[in-house]
Motif scaffolding. Sequence first.
Motif, mmCIF file in Angstrom:
data_model
loop_
_atom_site.group_PDB
_atom_site.id
_atom_site.type_symbol
_atom_site.label_atom_id
_atom_site.label_comp_id
_atom_site.label_asym_id
_atom_site.label_seq_id
_atom_site.Cartn_x
_atom_site.Cartn_y
_atom_site.Cartn_z
ATOM 1 N N ALA A 65 0.543 -1.244 -0.152
ATOM 2 C CA ALA A 65 -0.037 0.028 -0.306
ATOM 3 C C ALA A 65 0.620 1.368 0.018
ATOM 4 C CB ALA A 65 -1.194 -0.323 1.059
ATOM 5 N N GLN A 66 2.141 1.204 1.061
ATOM 6 C CA GLN A 66 2.436 2.401 0.492
ATOM 7 C C GLN A 66 3.673 2.517 -1.047
ATOM 8 O OE1 GLN A 66 5.747 1.176 3.156
ATOM 9 N NE2 GLN A 66 4.547 2.386 5.220
ATOM 10 N N ILE A 67 3.782 1.960 -1.552
ATOM 11 C CA ILE A 67 4.056 1.317 -2.444
ATOM 12 C C ILE A 67 3.406 2.470 -3.633
ATOM 13 C CG2 ILE A 67 5.096 0.329 -4.744
ATOM 14 C CD1 ILE A 67 6.632 -1.503 -2.390
ATOM 15 N N PHE A 68 2.232 1.850 -4.047
ATOM 16 C CA PHE A 68 1.186 2.307 -4.504
ATOM 17 C C PHE A 68 0.324 3.891 -4.071
ATOM 18 C CE2 PHE A 68 -3.719 3.289 -5.216
ATOM 19 C CZ PHE A 68 -3.953 2.744 -5.932
ATOM 20 N N VAL A 69 0.456 4.299 -2.730
ATOM 21 C CA VAL A 69 0.080 5.491 -2.210
ATOM 22 C C VAL A 69 1.444 6.429 -3.346
ATOM 23 C CG1 VAL A 69 -0.430 7.714 -0.839
ATOM 24 C CG2 VAL A 69 -0.822 4.923 -0.706
ATOM 25 N N ARG A 70 2.425 6.043 -2.877
ATOM 26 C CA ARG A 70 3.840 6.874 -3.165
ATOM 27 C C ARG A 70 3.579 7.090 -5.557
ATOM 28 N NH1 ARG A 70 7.890 4.563 -2.008
ATOM 29 N NH2 ARG A 70 8.411 3.878 -4.557
ATOM 30 N N GLN A 71 3.361 6.245 -5.393
ATOM 31 C CA GLN A 71 3.330 5.718 -7.165
ATOM 32 C C GLN A 71 2.410 6.893 -7.358
ATOM 33 O OE1 GLN A 71 5.232 4.219 -9.566
ATOM 34 N NE2 GLN A 71 6.612 4.224 -7.643
ATOM 35 N N ARG A 72 1.012 6.767 -6.496
ATOM 36 C CA ARG A 72 -0.205 7.579 -7.202
ATOM 37 C C ARG A 72 0.135 9.074 -6.744
ATOM 38 N NH1 ARG A 72 -3.948 6.766 -10.332
ATOM 39 N NH2 ARG A 72 -5.545 6.979 -8.485
ATOM 40 N N MET A 73 0.981 9.077 -6.392
ATOM 41 C CA MET A 73 1.050 10.912 -5.428
ATOM 42 C C MET A 73 2.084 11.184 -5.775
ATOM 43 S SD MET A 73 1.155 10.760 -1.934
ATOM 44 C CE MET A 73 1.042 12.364 -0.402
ATOM 45 N N GLU A 74 2.503 10.336 -7.062
ATOM 46 C CA GLU A 74 3.773 11.230 -7.528
ATOM 47 C C GLU A 74 2.859 11.039 -9.473
ATOM 48 O OE1 GLU A 74 6.720 8.335 -7.874
ATOM 49 O OE2 GLU A 74 7.548 8.899 -5.916
ATOM 50 N N GLY A 75 1.863 10.793 -8.854
ATOM 51 C CA GLY A 75 0.880 10.892 -11.252
ATOM 52 C C GLY A 75 0.962 9.559 -11.884
#
Length: 109
Positions: free
Chosen positions: A49-59
């Motif tokens: 989930a952390q990886i996913f959130v960071r990727q999503r926050m990066e667009g």
Amino acid sequence: MTQPIPPITLPPAANPNLEGQWLQECLLRWLDTEFIPEAVNQKIAQRAAQIFVRQRMEGENDLGSLVIAIVTEMQAFDFSKSFYGEFAIANAVSDLLLESLGIDRCCGQ
């Protein structure tokens, strides 16, 4: 001649942290029911989930790119106390996201 499968694009992230919380809960449920509940499942779901959130926050909105990021970054996770590996986790995340979008995992429709 067959047509290539078009890429699957998620809607832009309105609230990446909420998406991550949802993903963590769903992934943990999947991990616990697929084989047996294990203590490490919580850590696996949290890391994915952390990886996913960071990727999503990066667009990042492309599902394929999200899956590759999860596979790549989960390679550093210690799966020695688990039945799972980075590919199983990334595939599960993909399946959960496809299901949330109403897309059939089998045929992409």
